[in-house]
Enzyme design. Structure first.
Site, mmCIF file in Angstrom:
data_model
loop_
_atom_site.group_PDB
_atom_site.id
_atom_site.type_symbol
_atom_site.label_atom_id
_atom_site.label_comp_id
_atom_site.label_asym_id
_atom_site.label_seq_id
_atom_site.Cartn_x
_atom_site.Cartn_y
_atom_site.Cartn_z
ATOM 1 N N GLU A 294 34.461 25.621 -15.778
ATOM 2 C CA GLU A 294 33.881 26.856 -15.242
ATOM 3 C C GLU A 294 34.073 26.942 -13.725
ATOM 4 O O GLU A 294 33.100 26.929 -12.979
ATOM 5 C CB GLU A 294 32.393 26.958 -15.622
ATOM 6 C CG GLU A 294 31.648 25.649 -15.437
ATOM 7 C CD GLU A 294 30.224 25.654 -15.981
ATOM 8 O OE1 GLU A 294 29.909 26.494 -16.823
ATOM 9 O OE2 GLU A 294 29.450 24.795 -15.536
ATOM 10 N N PRO A 295 35.325 27.047 -13.285
ATOM 11 C CA PRO A 295 35.573 27.196 -11.856
ATOM 12 C C PRO A 295 35.206 28.595 -11.370
ATOM 13 O O PRO A 295 35.337 29.564 -12.111
ATOM 14 C CB PRO A 295 37.090 26.975 -11.735
ATOM 15 C CG PRO A 295 37.640 27.341 -13.075
ATOM 16 C CD PRO A 295 36.576 27.058 -14.083
ATOM 17 N N GLY A 296 34.753 28.690 -10.140
ATOM 18 C CA GLY A 296 34.425 29.989 -9.547
ATOM 19 C C GLY A 296 35.247 30.230 -8.299
ATOM 20 O O GLY A 296 36.143 31.069 -8.259
ATOM 21 N N ARG A 297 34.940 29.413 -7.274
ATOM 22 C CA ARG A 297 35.575 29.592 -5.971
ATOM 23 C C ARG A 297 37.111 29.652 -6.049
ATOM 24 O O ARG A 297 37.743 30.518 -5.446
ATOM 25 C CB ARG A 297 35.170 28.418 -5.072
ATOM 26 C CG ARG A 297 35.640 28.537 -3.635
ATOM 27 C CD ARG A 297 35.481 27.209 -2.898
ATOM 28 N NE ARG A 297 34.216 26.582 -3.105
ATOM 29 C CZ ARG A 297 33.132 26.744 -2.319
ATOM 30 N NH1 ARG A 297 33.202 27.499 -1.261
ATOM 31 N NH2 ARG A 297 32.012 26.115 -2.611
ATOM 32 N N ARG A 334 28.304 32.147 4.675
ATOM 33 C CA ARG A 334 28.782 30.770 4.554
ATOM 34 C C ARG A 334 28.931 30.040 5.897
ATOM 35 O O ARG A 334 28.564 28.861 5.988
ATOM 36 C CB ARG A 334 30.084 30.709 3.741
ATOM 37 C CG ARG A 334 29.924 31.261 2.321
ATOM 38 C CD ARG A 334 31.087 30.916 1.408
ATOM 39 N NE ARG A 334 31.124 29.497 1.129
ATOM 40 C CZ ARG A 334 31.925 28.637 1.714
ATOM 41 N NH1 ARG A 334 32.780 29.057 2.620
ATOM 42 N NH2 ARG A 334 31.872 27.372 1.414
ATOM 43 N N CYS A 365 21.369 40.045 14.428
ATOM 44 C CA CYS A 365 20.564 39.626 15.567
ATOM 45 C C CYS A 365 20.137 38.169 15.446
ATOM 46 O O CYS A 365 18.973 37.862 15.196
ATOM 47 C CB CYS A 365 19.370 40.546 15.706
ATOM 48 S SG CYS A 365 19.924 42.159 16.223
ATOM 49 N N GLU A 366 21.092 37.301 15.548
ATOM 50 C CA GLU A 366 20.848 35.866 15.509
ATOM 51 C C GLU A 366 21.988 35.166 16.223
ATOM 52 O O GLU A 366 23.154 35.477 15.938
ATOM 53 C CB GLU A 366 20.844 35.379 14.050
ATOM 54 C CG GLU A 366 19.450 35.097 13.572
ATOM 55 C CD GLU A 366 19.362 34.495 12.194
ATOM 56 O OE1 GLU A 366 18.842 35.180 11.323
ATOM 57 O OE2 GLU A 366 19.804 33.342 12.009
ATOM 58 N N TYR A 394 31.737 33.686 -2.993
ATOM 59 C CA TYR A 394 30.451 33.443 -2.316
ATOM 60 C C TYR A 394 30.309 34.233 -1.012
ATOM 61 O O TYR A 394 29.642 33.783 -0.082
ATOM 62 C CB TYR A 394 30.245 31.939 -2.074
ATOM 63 C CG TYR A 394 30.292 31.132 -3.351
ATOM 64 C CD1 TYR A 394 29.300 31.260 -4.321
ATOM 65 C CD2 TYR A 394 31.343 30.245 -3.610
ATOM 66 C CE1 TYR A 394 29.359 30.545 -5.511
ATOM 67 C CE2 TYR A 394 31.408 29.523 -4.802
ATOM 68 C CZ TYR A 394 30.408 29.682 -5.734
ATOM 69 O OH TYR A 394 30.467 28.969 -6.910
HETATM 70 N N1 LLP Z 1 29.266 25.470 -12.750
HETATM 71 C C1 LLP Z 1 28.058 25.217 -12.249
HETATM 72 C C2 LLP Z 1 27.027 24.662 -13.121
HETATM 73 C C3 LLP Z 1 27.793 25.466 -10.895
HETATM 74 O O1 LLP Z 1 26.601 25.197 -10.403
HETATM 75 C C4 LLP Z 1 28.814 26.001 -10.065
HETATM 76 C C5 LLP Z 1 28.572 26.290 -8.656
HETATM 77 C C6 LLP Z 1 30.067 26.279 -10.642
HETATM 78 C C7 LLP Z 1 30.260 25.984 -12.001
HETATM 79 C C8 LLP Z 1 31.207 26.852 -9.853
HETATM 80 O O2 LLP Z 1 31.607 26.011 -8.831
HETATM 81 P P1 LLP Z 1 32.903 26.366 -7.965
HETATM 82 O O3 LLP Z 1 34.115 26.273 -8.869
HETATM 83 O O4 LLP Z 1 32.746 27.749 -7.465
HETATM 84 O O5 LLP Z 1 32.915 25.361 -6.910
HETATM 85 N N2 LLP Z 1 27.388 29.005 -2.377
HETATM 86 C C9 LLP Z 1 28.134 27.786 -2.178
HETATM 87 C C10 LLP Z 1 28.659 27.241 -3.479
HETATM 88 C C11 LLP Z 1 27.577 26.949 -4.464
HETATM 89 C C12 LLP Z 1 28.102 26.487 -5.791
HETATM 90 C C13 LLP Z 1 27.024 26.474 -6.798
HETATM 91 N N3 LLP Z 1 27.444 26.108 -8.113
HETATM 92 C C14 LLP Z 1 29.268 28.060 -1.207
HETATM 93 O O6 LLP Z 1 29.406 29.179 -0.740
HETATM 94 O O7 LLP Z 1 30.012 27.131 -0.839
#
Ligand code: LLP
Length: 447
Positions: A294-297, A334, A365-366, A394
């Site tokens: 489950e990649p996001g970033r 970020r 304003c920071e 993000y």
């Molecule tokens: N699966 C789970 C259970 C997670 O908690 C996360 C991210 C992902 C998958 C996806 O991870 P990724 O592939 O995106 O690294 N807001 C922070 C990142 C927080 C990630 C939280 N969990 C940032 O901007 O760096």
């Protein structure tokens, strides 16, 4: 082989005949003109490219459900592209579930994660046919069972575990080490299985889930993660005679925000995961599992840029030069939250040779609202369009209305066409949820 997360810039980025930057065949200065700034721009070609690179990387392991971690960026338009490429969704809230559902995605390929799911969210997930729950704790085990029972349903679950793996990323985004708010400690698994076996008849335990962190550059941690999960699956088989068949390895693959970042590719990560699975399956004499990732970033990060218009500047005597843009910590928290670094170019004069080192300041304003510290760029003037790379993940998803500033619009570009996928907020949107109690209205000034 390389994959897009190893680039700083979207794959369609180039300098066009007017000498301006373009993405998806759209001149970025024209987009800024047409839609205003700040503006999130998502490149559909890049998005599809990385989704396909993930699929290609795992093509020799077909028993996989690739899910996209919605938390990185979720809008209905994005969900449609991701769903069309055959990915499911990792969802962590009613809002994400609802958006994926409204986008018409295949709900059976979604997995509901999170450490404090509410009763309403659990009910909604069951009603809308979310495929799997990753159950995080004892309260949730009992709630999901109870709610499933009240609806006459059996729910497929994975147990979220903390595998005890340290990875070298920012402390806030590490999740797999033992002192973490997420998941069952391995010492609590027996109690959970006992409850599922003996009491929670509306739960069907399919497997284990872990997530070791985010913006990860190491491969060994994934190898080790599979090892920890497999050891546990073997132990569960020996003790209970149950062989779990599903393994969710989470997300985490890093991206290249600046030239100092050297993330592995989707192919590198797939290779390590598959190698580790094969080794452990053989060693423990188990069946090959269904894998979830489950990649996001790494899916949306590189496909996205943010355009800003340059405004005021300040030269500190004998110090830094600050150049302010019309956005900042509310559209991209970020840098202030994680000291994250970004790269940028000037969209209307990317090749100008008269350069200087400046610090890009936000408009909030920071003092901490600094987007990029000490970056070398062509000399900036009021009205220039700054293009900050790698903001697809993000940024919008963590944006706020701090200082009552309106959230930017988002456009999806492809084949020289641009389409709004999130409208720019208006002042009317901003006050639309405010309510003024009658007694204050009658107190005088407000009509
Ligand atoms: N699966 C789970 C259970 C997670 O908690 C996360 C991210 C992902 C998958 C996806 O991870 P990724 O592939 O995106 O690294 N807001 C922070 C990142 C927080 C990630 C939280 N969990 C940032 O901007 O760096």
């Amino acid at each position: 082989m390389n994959s897009l997360n190893q680039n700083i810039k979207p794959s369609t980025l180039k300098i066009n005949k007017n000498g301006n930057l373009e993405i998806g065949g759209c001149d970025l200065t024209e987009l800024a003109d047409k839609y205003g700034t700040p503006l999130y721009v998502m490149d559909e070609t890049s998005l599809r490219e990385i989704l396909r690179q993930y699929k290609d990387a795992f093509k020799d392991y077909p028993n996989i459900n690739m899910m996209y971690a919605s938390k990185a960026l979720m809008t209905q338009g994005i969900a449609r592209v991701v769903d069309a490429e055959g990915f499911g969704f990792d969802v962590v809230s009613g809002g994400e579930i609802y958006t994926v559902y409204k986008a018409g995605a295949d709900m059976s390929k979604t997995m509901f994660n999170g450490n404090n799911k509410s009763v309403d969210e659990i009910g909604m997930a069951i009603e809308l046919g979310v495929g799997r729950f990753s159950v995080d704790n004892f309260l949730e085990l009992s709630l999901v069972n109870e709610i499933a029972k009240s609806k006459g349903k059996i729910v497929d679950i994975l147990l979220r575990i903390t595998p005890g793996i340290e990875c070298h990323t920012h402390e806030y985004i590490q999740t797999g080490h033992l002192d973490s708010k997420f998941g069952f400690d391995l010492t609590q698994i027996d109690e959970a299985i006992g409850l599922i076996k003996d009491e929670y008849k509306n739960l069907r335990l399919k497997g284990l889930h872990a997530h070791i962190g985010s913006q990860i550059f190491e491969l060994q941690v994934y190898y080790d993660e599979v090892g920890v999960i497999y050891k546990e699956i073997k132990r569960i088989k020996d003790v209970y005679g149950i062989e779990l068949t599903e393994v969710n390895l989470g997300g985490g693959l890093g991206i290249k925000y600046t030239s100092a970042d050297v993330p592995p590719s989707t192919y590198d990560i797939a290779k390590v995961i598959i190698e580790s699975i094969e080794k452990h399956v053989k060693e423990y004499d188990l069946h090959e599992p269904k894998i979830y990732i489950e990649p996001g970033r790494s899916i949306v990060g590189t496909a996205g840029v943010t355009l800003y218009t340059v405004g005021s500047s300040k030269q500190v005597p004998q110090g830094r030069k600050y150049v302010a843009v019309d956005g900042g910590m509310a559209d991209n928290p970020r840098p202030s939250m994680y000291q994250a670094k970004y790269s940028a170019d000037v969209a209307n004069k990317p090749n100008a040779t008269d350069k200087e080192i400046v610090t890009i300041a936000g408009r909030f304003c920071e003092s901490g609202d600094i987007l990029i510290k000490d970056i070398e760029l062509p000399k900036l003037e009021e009205g220039d369009i700054l293009c900050v790379y790698n903001t697809g993940a993000y940024g919008y998803s963590m944006s706020s209305n701090y200082n009552r500033v309106l959230k930017p619009a988002m456009v999806l570009v492809n084949n020289s066409q641009s389409d709004i996928i999130v409208e720019r907020e208006t002042y009317e949107h901003l006050v639309s949820l405010d309510r003024v109690p009658e007694r204050l209205k009658s107190a005088g000034k407000i009509e």
